[in-house]
Scaffold this motif. Sequence first.
Motif, PDB file in Angstrom:
ATOM      1  N   ASN A   1    -136.198 -40.573  33.408  1.00  0.00           N
ATOM      2  CA  ASN A   1    -137.074 -39.856  32.473  1.00  0.00           C
ATOM      3  C   ASN A   1    -136.482 -38.537  31.979  1.00  0.00           C
ATOM      4  OD1 ASN A   1    -139.170 -41.819  32.685  1.00  0.00           O
ATOM      5  ND2 ASN A   1    -139.721 -40.939  34.667  1.00  0.00           N
ATOM      6  N   SER A   2    -135.310 -38.185  32.461  1.00  0.00           N
ATOM      7  CA  SER A   2    -134.680 -36.924  32.042  1.00  0.00           C
ATOM      8  C   SER A   2    -134.276 -37.001  30.576  1.00  0.00           C
ATOM      9  CB  SER A   2    -133.455 -36.639  32.913  1.00  0.00           C
ATOM     10  OG  SER A   2    -133.858 -36.418  34.248  1.00  0.00           O
ATOM     11  N   PRO A   3    -134.390 -35.881  29.867  1.00  0.00           N
ATOM     12  CA  PRO A   3    -134.088 -35.902  28.430  1.00  0.00           C
ATOM     13  C   PRO A   3    -132.612 -36.126  28.147  1.00  0.00           C
ATOM     14  CG  PRO A   3    -134.477 -33.657  29.176  1.00  0.00           C
ATOM     15  CD  PRO A   3    -134.785 -34.561  30.337  1.00  0.00           C
ATOM     16  N   LYS A   4    -132.355 -36.813  27.052  1.00  0.00           N
ATOM     17  CA  LYS A   4    -131.001 -36.950  26.517  1.00  0.00           C
ATOM     18  C   LYS A   4    -131.134 -37.155  25.006  1.00  0.00           C
ATOM     19  CE  LYS A   4    -130.565 -41.602  28.447  1.00  0.00           C
ATOM     20  NZ  LYS A   4    -129.729 -42.484  29.229  1.00  0.00           N
ATOM     21  N   LYS A   5    -131.620 -36.095  24.389  1.00  0.00           N
ATOM     22  CA  LYS A   5    -131.852 -36.106  22.942  1.00  0.00           C
ATOM     23  C   LYS A   5    -130.564 -35.680  22.235  1.00  0.00           C
ATOM     24  CE  LYS A   5    -134.570 -33.896  19.335  1.00  0.00           C
ATOM     25  NZ  LYS A   5    -135.427 -32.746  19.044  1.00  0.00           N
ATOM     26  N   ILE A   6    -130.068 -36.546  21.375  1.00  0.00           N
ATOM     27  CA  ILE A   6    -128.824 -36.287  20.651  1.00  0.00           C
ATOM     28  C   ILE A   6    -129.150 -36.059  19.183  1.00  0.00           C
ATOM     29  CG2 ILE A   6    -126.603 -37.258  19.931  1.00  0.00           C
ATOM     30  CD1 ILE A   6    -126.719 -38.947  22.551  1.00  0.00           C
ATOM     31  N   GLU A   7    -128.680 -34.926  18.653  1.00  0.00           N
ATOM     32  CA  GLU A   7    -128.824 -34.620  17.230  1.00  0.00           C
ATOM     33  C   GLU A   7    -127.416 -34.465  16.659  1.00  0.00           C
ATOM     34  OE1 GLU A   7    -131.928 -31.516  16.340  1.00  0.00           O
ATOM     35  OE2 GLU A   7    -131.900 -31.403  18.538  1.00  0.00           O
ATOM     36  N   ILE A   8    -127.083 -35.281  15.693  1.00  0.00           N
ATOM     37  CA  ILE A   8    -125.759 -35.207  15.079  1.00  0.00           C
ATOM     38  C   ILE A   8    -125.892 -34.458  13.757  1.00  0.00           C
ATOM     39  CG2 ILE A   8    -123.830 -36.541  14.138  1.00  0.00           C
ATOM     40  CD1 ILE A   8    -124.566 -38.695  16.257  1.00  0.00           C
ATOM     41  N   PHE A   9    -125.136 -33.368  13.630  1.00  0.00           N
ATOM     42  CA  PHE A   9    -125.237 -32.505  12.451  1.00  0.00           C
ATOM     43  C   PHE A   9    -124.297 -32.921  11.334  1.00  0.00           C
ATOM     44  CE2 PHE A   9    -126.245 -29.365  15.963  1.00  0.00           C
ATOM     45  CZ  PHE A   9    -127.611 -29.476  15.811  1.00  0.00           C
ATOM     46  N   ASP A  10    -123.078 -33.304  11.704  1.00  0.00           N
ATOM     47  CA  ASP A  10    -122.086 -33.598  10.669  1.00  0.00           C
ATOM     48  C   ASP A  10    -121.028 -34.528  11.242  1.00  0.00           C
ATOM     49  OD1 ASP A  10    -121.043 -33.360   8.110  1.00  0.00           O
ATOM     50  OD2 ASP A  10    -119.842 -31.606   8.581  1.00  0.00           O
ATOM     51  N   VAL A  11    -120.633 -35.508  10.442  1.00  0.00           N
ATOM     52  CA  VAL A  11    -119.562 -36.427  10.829  1.00  0.00           C
ATOM     53  C   VAL A  11    -118.632 -36.556   9.630  1.00  0.00           C
ATOM     54  CG1 VAL A  11    -118.953 -38.759  11.565  1.00  0.00           C
ATOM     55  CG2 VAL A  11    -121.093 -37.729  12.359  1.00  0.00           C
ATOM     56  N   ASN A  12    -117.388 -36.214   9.840  1.00  0.00           N
ATOM     57  CA  ASN A  12    -116.362 -36.356   8.811  1.00  0.00           C
ATOM     58  C   ASN A  12    -115.360 -37.401   9.280  1.00  0.00           C
ATOM     59  OD1 ASN A  12    -117.182 -34.099   6.944  1.00  0.00           O
ATOM     60  ND2 ASN A  12    -117.014 -33.009   8.882  1.00  0.00           N
ATOM     61  N   SER A  13    -114.268 -37.540   8.576  1.00  0.00           N
ATOM     62  CA  SER A  13    -113.298 -38.560   8.965  1.00  0.00           C
ATOM     63  C   SER A  13    -112.581 -38.218  10.277  1.00  0.00           C
ATOM     64  CB  SER A  13    -112.276 -38.789   7.848  1.00  0.00           C
ATOM     65  OG  SER A  13    -111.595 -37.592   7.566  1.00  0.00           O
ATOM     66  N   LYS A  14    -112.443 -36.936  10.603  1.00  0.00           N
ATOM     67  CA  LYS A  14    -111.725 -36.529  11.824  1.00  0.00           C
ATOM     68  C   LYS A  14    -112.509 -35.556  12.701  1.00  0.00           C
ATOM     69  CE  LYS A  14    -107.893 -37.463  12.655  1.00  0.00           C
ATOM     70  NZ  LYS A  14    -107.426 -38.518  13.543  1.00  0.00           N
ATOM     71  N   THR A  15    -113.587 -34.943  12.196  1.00  0.00           N
ATOM     72  CA  THR A  15    -114.340 -33.947  12.964  1.00  0.00           C
ATOM     73  C   THR A  15    -115.831 -34.223  12.878  1.00  0.00           C
ATOM     74  OG1 THR A  15    -114.485 -32.421  11.086  1.00  0.00           O
ATOM     75  CG2 THR A  15    -112.594 -32.142  12.597  1.00  0.00           C
ATOM     76  N   ALA A  16    -116.554 -33.733  13.901  1.00  0.00           N
ATOM     77  CA  ALA A  16    -118.004 -33.892  13.927  1.00  0.00           C
ATOM     78  C   ALA A  16    -118.618 -32.762  14.753  1.00  0.00           C
ATOM     79  CB  ALA A  16    -118.385 -35.246  14.510  1.00  0.00           C
ATOM     80  N   SER A  17    -119.922 -32.531  14.548  1.00  0.00           N
ATOM     81  CA  SER A  17    -120.649 -31.553  15.356  1.00  0.00           C
ATOM     82  C   SER A  17    -122.011 -32.137  15.721  1.00  0.00           C
ATOM     83  CB  SER A  17    -120.812 -30.228  14.610  1.00  0.00           C
ATOM     84  OG  SER A  17    -121.573 -30.416  13.429  1.00  0.00           O
ATOM     85  N   ALA A  18    -122.495 -31.765  16.922  1.00  0.00           N
ATOM     86  CA  ALA A  18    -123.740 -32.343  17.414  1.00  0.00           C
ATOM     87  C   ALA A  18    -124.352 -31.457  18.492  1.00  0.00           C
ATOM     88  CB  ALA A  18    -123.480 -33.744  17.969  1.00  0.00           C
ATOM     89  N   LYS A  19    -125.566 -31.840  18.890  1.00  0.00           N
ATOM     90  CA  LYS A  19    -126.313 -31.110  19.916  1.00  0.00           C
ATOM     91  C   LYS A  19    -126.923 -32.116  20.880  1.00  0.00           C
ATOM     92  CE  LYS A  19    -130.497 -28.237  20.243  1.00  0.00           C
ATOM     93  NZ  LYS A  19    -131.545 -27.601  19.418  1.00  0.00           N
ATOM     94  N   LEU A  20    -126.925 -31.754  22.152  1.00  0.00           N
ATOM     95  CA  LEU A  20    -127.569 -32.549  23.188  1.00  0.00           C
ATOM     96  C   LEU A  20    -128.592 -31.683  23.897  1.00  0.00           C
ATOM     97  CD1 LEU A  20    -127.765 -34.967  25.236  1.00  0.00           C
ATOM     98  CD2 LEU A  20    -125.972 -33.781  26.546  1.00  0.00           C
ATOM     99  N   THR A  21    -129.800 -32.193  24.040  1.00  0.00           N
ATOM    100  CA  THR A  21    -130.802 -31.563  24.898  1.00  0.00           C
ATOM    101  C   THR A  21    -130.890 -32.430  26.143  1.00  0.00           C
ATOM    102  OG1 THR A  21    -132.024 -30.775  22.963  1.00  0.00           O
ATOM    103  CG2 THR A  21    -133.192 -30.766  25.073  1.00  0.00           C
ATOM    104  N   ALA A  22    -130.579 -31.825  27.282  1.00  0.00           N
ATOM    105  CA  ALA A  22    -130.534 -32.546  28.552  1.00  0.00           C
ATOM    106  C   ALA A  22    -131.349 -31.786  29.589  1.00  0.00           C
ATOM    107  CB  ALA A  22    -129.077 -32.694  29.015  1.00  0.00           C
ATOM    108  N   VAL A  23    -131.391 -32.312  30.800  1.00  0.00           N
ATOM    109  CA  VAL A  23    -132.193 -31.699  31.851  1.00  0.00           C
ATOM    110  C   VAL A  23    -131.720 -30.261  32.151  1.00  0.00           C
ATOM    111  CG1 VAL A  23    -130.860 -32.585  33.809  1.00  0.00           C
ATOM    112  CG2 VAL A  23    -133.315 -32.178  34.059  1.00  0.00           C
TER     113      VAL A  23
END
Length: 163
Positions: free
Chosen positions: A112-134
Amino acid sequence: MKNHNHFFLKILFSILLFSSCTTQKEEKEIIKKEYNQEDFKGVENAILNYVEALYLVDSTKIIKSVDPKLRKIGFWYHPKEKVYRDNLEMTHEQLVRLAARWNSDSDQADENSPKKIEIFDVNSKTASAKLTAVWGIDLFHLAKVDNQWKIVNVIWQSQPKAD
């Protein structure tokens, strides 16, 4: 003359307001970006491997999803002192060792622990994202290395516990 200046200022203000609204609309349209679904899924899988490595005590998932040149820093909240400990650094090797033991007694996380993934940007070689976890929030930079998405930078912070 005074009324003429006042009228001129109203027109100028109206033009500026209209152009501002138009610019904001254009910016919103630019933000709407369609991602290559294969790359998007690769980024999501890398982050899912990261969190599941810790939750499921499986360090092989860190090896699979995190670049050996990892740069990870964080801010841990000390509940008794009610302050953050800054710039806690961790290497790839330390993260692998942590994943092999962090939840070994199943006392840190469960199904039941959180693992919420939010992906902000995906390019051909780079990406950025956020994880909310316990443990709190992790912000990621990822790179496509040898055709595989790898986490290269993490900055995290724990959340103060509610009293």
